[in-house]
Design an enzyme around this catalytic site. Structure first.
Site, PDB file in Angstrom:
ATOM      1  N   ASN A   9       1.801  33.611 -13.084  1.00  0.00           N
ATOM      2  CA  ASN A   9       0.885  34.047 -13.759  1.00  0.00           C
ATOM      3  C   ASN A   9      -0.791  34.095 -12.528  1.00  0.00           C
ATOM      4  O   ASN A   9      -1.382  33.672 -12.309  1.00  0.00           O
ATOM      5  CB  ASN A   9      -0.109  33.268 -15.239  1.00  0.00           C
ATOM      6  CG  ASN A   9      -1.344  33.809 -15.558  1.00  0.00           C
ATOM      7  OD1 ASN A   9      -1.469  34.873 -15.582  1.00  0.00           O
ATOM      8  ND2 ASN A   9      -1.504  33.033 -16.453  1.00  0.00           N
ATOM      9  N   LYS A  11      -3.665  35.598 -13.003  1.00  0.00           N
ATOM     10  CA  LYS A  11      -4.852  35.528 -13.827  1.00  0.00           C
ATOM     11  C   LYS A  11      -5.720  36.815 -13.300  1.00  0.00           C
ATOM     12  O   LYS A  11      -5.348  37.856 -12.581  1.00  0.00           O
ATOM     13  CB  LYS A  11      -5.272  34.327 -13.427  1.00  0.00           C
ATOM     14  CG  LYS A  11      -4.323  33.379 -14.263  1.00  0.00           C
ATOM     15  CD  LYS A  11      -4.894  31.839 -14.331  1.00  0.00           C
ATOM     16  CE  LYS A  11      -3.723  30.640 -15.124  1.00  0.00           C
ATOM     17  NZ  LYS A  11      -4.494  29.278 -15.276  1.00  0.00           N
ATOM     18  N   HIS A  95      -1.705  33.066 -23.898  1.00  0.00           N
ATOM     19  CA  HIS A  95      -1.682  32.095 -23.120  1.00  0.00           C
ATOM     20  C   HIS A  95      -3.624  31.019 -23.007  1.00  0.00           C
ATOM     21  O   HIS A  95      -4.609  32.035 -24.660  1.00  0.00           O
ATOM     22  CB  HIS A  95      -2.338  32.896 -21.761  1.00  0.00           C
ATOM     23  CG  HIS A  95      -2.867  31.725 -20.701  1.00  0.00           C
ATOM     24  ND1 HIS A  95      -3.623  31.670 -20.305  1.00  0.00           N
ATOM     25  CD2 HIS A  95      -1.778  31.542 -19.323  1.00  0.00           C
ATOM     26  CE1 HIS A  95      -3.599  30.678 -19.394  1.00  0.00           C
ATOM     27  NE2 HIS A  95      -2.352  30.603 -19.174  1.00  0.00           N
ATOM     28  N   GLU A  97      -6.449  30.790 -22.537  1.00  0.00           N
ATOM     29  CA  GLU A  97      -7.148  31.829 -21.563  1.00  0.00           C
ATOM     30  C   GLU A  97      -8.262  32.333 -22.089  1.00  0.00           C
ATOM     31  O   GLU A  97      -9.108  33.079 -22.938  1.00  0.00           O
ATOM     32  CB  GLU A  97      -7.065  31.882 -20.149  1.00  0.00           C
ATOM     33  CG  GLU A  97      -7.662  30.334 -19.556  1.00  0.00           C
ATOM     34  CD  GLU A  97      -6.516  30.406 -17.999  1.00  0.00           C
ATOM     35  OE1 GLU A  97      -6.065  31.844 -17.817  1.00  0.00           O
ATOM     36  OE2 GLU A  97      -5.893  29.529 -17.521  1.00  0.00           O
ATOM     37  N   GLU A 167       2.208  24.703 -22.255  1.00  0.00           N
ATOM     38  CA  GLU A 167       1.273  24.775 -21.152  1.00  0.00           C
ATOM     39  C   GLU A 167      -0.031  23.581 -21.140  1.00  0.00           C
ATOM     40  O   GLU A 167      -0.666  24.483 -22.591  1.00  0.00           O
ATOM     41  CB  GLU A 167       0.199  26.060 -20.804  1.00  0.00           C
ATOM     42  CG  GLU A 167       1.330  27.017 -20.283  1.00  0.00           C
ATOM     43  CD  GLU A 167       0.901  27.787 -19.001  1.00  0.00           C
ATOM     44  OE1 GLU A 167       0.620  27.947 -17.972  1.00  0.00           O
ATOM     45  OE2 GLU A 167      -0.439  28.584 -19.684  1.00  0.00           O
ATOM     46  N   GLY A 173      -4.957  24.221 -14.238  1.00  0.00           N
ATOM     47  CA  GLY A 173      -6.228  24.912 -13.545  1.00  0.00           C
ATOM     48  C   GLY A 173      -6.735  23.592 -13.022  1.00  0.00           C
ATOM     49  O   GLY A 173      -8.177  23.153 -12.109  1.00  0.00           O
ATOM     50  N   SER A 213      -0.256  23.604 -13.831  1.00  0.00           N
ATOM     51  CA  SER A 213      -0.882  22.873 -12.373  1.00  0.00           C
ATOM     52  C   SER A 213       0.680  22.474 -11.653  1.00  0.00           C
ATOM     53  O   SER A 213       0.758  21.035 -10.962  1.00  0.00           O
ATOM     54  CB  SER A 213      -1.801  21.472 -12.079  1.00  0.00           C
ATOM     55  OG  SER A 213      -2.796  21.130 -13.064  1.00  0.00           O
ATOM     56  N   GLY A 235      -1.651  29.109 -10.222  1.00  0.00           N
ATOM     57  CA  GLY A 235      -2.859  28.551  -9.063  1.00  0.00           C
ATOM     58  C   GLY A 235      -1.929  28.817  -8.323  1.00  0.00           C
ATOM     59  O   GLY A 235      -1.910  29.476  -6.769  1.00  0.00           O
TER      60      GLY A 235
HETATM   61  P1  13P Z   1      -2.232  26.821 -13.016  1.00  0.00           P
HETATM   62  O1  13P Z   1      -0.545  26.378 -12.936  1.00  0.00           O
HETATM   63  O2  13P Z   1      -2.801  26.916 -12.024  1.00  0.00           O
HETATM   64  O3  13P Z   1      -2.627  25.329 -13.863  1.00  0.00           O
HETATM   65  O4  13P Z   1      -2.394  27.183 -14.129  1.00  0.00           O
HETATM   66  C1  13P Z   1      -1.680  27.209 -15.282  1.00  0.00           C
HETATM   67  C2  13P Z   1      -1.760  28.049 -15.963  1.00  0.00           C
HETATM   68  O5  13P Z   1      -1.676  28.998 -16.324  1.00  0.00           O
HETATM   69  C3  13P Z   1      -0.184  29.303 -15.599  1.00  0.00           C
HETATM   70  O6  13P Z   1      -0.190  30.071 -16.925  1.00  0.00           O
END
Ligand code: 13P
Length: 251
Positions: A9, A11, A95, A97, A167, A173, A213, A235
């Site tokens: 992802n 983002k 998601h 976010e 998640e 993150g 993460s 990330g």
């Molecule tokens: P990270 O791997 O950056 O923690 O993000 C996870 C995520 O939200 C994937 O959708």
């Protein structure tokens, strides 16, 4: 047997040059991988150029959201048909976010899920608890409610298109990954819930990804859990070497 599924992802990251370079780098690194399903989810505006970079590869593409209406006066929104037209197979929905930053509700996510499946897309449906919910002992309750409300009204035939991504919000993150045991506990609960909501065959065939993460160093231990079928990577999916290494570890 569930085939492992690793998705990146991206983002709100990359630009037109780095998105294509990332996709091209992955195509090169992963050309011989057949035992893992791999997808990348770039920002909407780079879908077409990334699709061109991925053409003739074994890497699929997804979008990061979709609207539930087919077309019309919905300024700023994108339809399933547009995503299909740009070569998307998958779409991330729910998601954290979008739930917690943009304010999407379970009801909206459910509408999007239904529209995505009807429109021929395979949703990656995200669920996960906030830190205060985990600390308050509410993880199972929160995740169960998100799964029930998100999948409400989906028939057995339609649910087959779905991948669930667990998640935990506190792990996204932050560098603070859930332990393999914490992930497994929630994944097993979700699978049990799918059996109650649908049936055993569906529960055993649906893939449940972990996200939060995830990185090369914790891929093997997370994937060793019986109910962890893949990863949704943020990330680490922005670096060719890291993401490719994760896929190769699983392969
Ligand atoms: P990270 O791997 O950056 O923690 O993000 C996870 C995520 O939200 C994937 O959708």
């Amino acid at each position: 047997m569930r085939k492992p599924f690793i998705a990146g992802n991206w983002k709100m990251n990359t630009n037109s040059a780095t998105a294509v370079a990332l996709a091209a780098g992955l195509v090169k690194e992963l050309e011989s991988v057949e035992t893992v399903d791999v997808a990348v989810c770039p920002p909407f505006v780079y879908l077409q150029s990334v699709a061109a970079a991925l053409s003739a590869s074994n890497i699929a593409m997804g979008a990061q959201d979709v609207y539930f209406e087919g077309n019309g006066a919905f300024t700023g929104e994108i339809s399933c048909e547009m995503l299909k037209d740009c070569s998307c197979s998958y779409v991330i929905l729910g998601h954290s976010e979008r739930r917690h930053v943009i304010g999407e509700t379970d009801e909206l996510i459910n509408k999007k899920l239904k529209a995505a499946i009807a429109g021929g897309l395979m949703p990656i449906f995200c669920v996960g608890e906030l830190l205060e919910e985990r600390d308050g002992g509410k993880t199972m309750e929160v995740v169960e409610s998100q799964v029930r409300k998100g999948l409400e009204g989906l028939c057995e035939e339609r649910i087959q298109a779905v991948t669930i991504a667990y998640e935990p919000v506190w792990a996204i993150g932050t560098g603070r990954t859930a332990t393999p045991e914490q992930a497994q506990e929630v994944h097993a609960m979700i699978r049990g819930l799918l059996e109650k909501m649908f049936d055993k065959t569906i529960a055993e065939s649906l893939r449940i990804q972990y996200g939060g993460s995830a990185k090369p160093g914790n891929t093997a231990e997370l994937m060793a859990q019986p109910d962890v079928d893949g990863l949704l990577v943020g990330g680490a999916s922005l670096k060719v070497d890291d993401f490719a290494q994760m896929v190769k570890t699983v392969a």
